[in-house]
Design an enzyme around this catalytic site. Sequence first.
Site, PDB file in Angstrom:
ATOM      1  N   ASP A 201      26.190 -53.243   3.258  1.00  0.00           N
ATOM      2  CA  ASP A 201      24.971 -53.206   2.467  1.00  0.00           C
ATOM      3  C   ASP A 201      25.190 -52.357   1.217  1.00  0.00           C
ATOM      4  OD1 ASP A 201      23.475 -54.752   4.133  1.00  0.00           O
ATOM      5  OD2 ASP A 201      22.393 -53.095   5.086  1.00  0.00           O
ATOM      6  N   LYS A 223      21.383 -56.099  -0.155  1.00  0.00           N
ATOM      7  CA  LYS A 223      19.990 -56.542  -0.232  1.00  0.00           C
ATOM      8  C   LYS A 223      19.318 -55.727  -1.333  1.00  0.00           C
ATOM      9  CE  LYS A 223      19.623 -58.063   4.537  1.00  0.00           C
ATOM     10  NZ  LYS A 223      18.886 -57.965   5.806  1.00  0.00           N
TER      11      LYS A 223
END
Length: 411
Positions: A201, A223
């Site tokens: 991430d 994200k």
Amino acid sequence: MARTEQAAYPVGLRLAGRRVVVLGGGQVAQRRLPALIAAGADVLLVSPSATASVEAMADAGELRWERRRYRDGDLDGAWYALISTDDPAANEAASAEAEARRVWAVRSDDADAATAWTPATGRSEGVTVAVLTGQDPRRSAAVRDAIVEGLRDGSLAAPHYRARAAGGGSVALVGGGPGDPDLITVRGRRLLAEADVVIADRLGPRDLLAELPPHVEVIDAAKIPYGRAMAQEAINAALVEHAKAGKAVVRLKGGDPFVFGRGMEEVQALAEHGIPCTVVPGISSSISVPGVAGIPVTHRAVAHEFTVASGHVAPDDPRSLADWAALARLRGTLVLLMAVENIGAISETLVRHGRPAGTPVAVIQEGTTAAQRRLDATLATVCERVRAEGIRPPAVIVIGDVVTVGPRTGD
């Protein structure tokens, strides 16, 4: 003629259920007994007295204690002996008995007279490290510590080759902490060093990715808030695909995997395909980021509770599961994650339901990283200040009197 030191032959003793005699209940016994007990040895302690810790082991039934001095015959039936009394004559006699009965014996007072030496030992994830350097125990301990630390923090990589040969892939869901690479857990860093594939991430400790060997495949699952994102279904599919291919996969997430991290969704997706997953908790930004910025989430006589809530949807959004009216009535600290875009609606809702408009608020952006910045405001002014200062995610918002308790740090 100079004496030539004979090298010791290293061996691992399997002492489960076998008689081990320990003579003396002092500090030496206190240090050595836990490992003997952990090995499952049938330990007999012979000593007129013992330290409080050793006595507690006896009281707990972890060993048998005969409160007397050594006498000839005590080593009958023993497989191993630790001789550590404060009586040199008793130690000599016990050493002679051990020699006669062919019992390997350690002498705490005279290593040259011993038939066995205790190595400096340490354990890390099923690996036992034992180091012998003859008559230099401090060097043994230093070498042991360096190896164990390397195994624990991943700087000394030791993959599980036998498991790989069996064709089984693995997945580890690793919480990487708030961003500072030093704040990932020891286990998380070790698993990262053993990985074939890392699915990372944006909020994870990105600096650690630069340390990975060239053969490691890094997949960007960033994200980015309110921007393009890799769909959760695609992340799940990638985890399953690489695990089924026999790879060691690390899913590297920011903070803790189960604190607004959708980690359980990934565990469930793997379980549907019969793939086990190791979960490694991480340091949550909800606590660590305020702490680095000098804000304790609790403090004596100020806050006896703290609550963590997600602000990724506004209070009036039907998708919101938070009881904002109840949160407003709490007297303790409220920590908000993913709330920058909705801070106006959140602060207005909290004030409307009873939280004083003058309640202190701190917004910490990019906490624990070199880009960290802190903004201080109140519930009445935080929305305007956030917009004026251009605060963007990721940021942790702390609401409560703890904001003003300590000096500002880390920005």
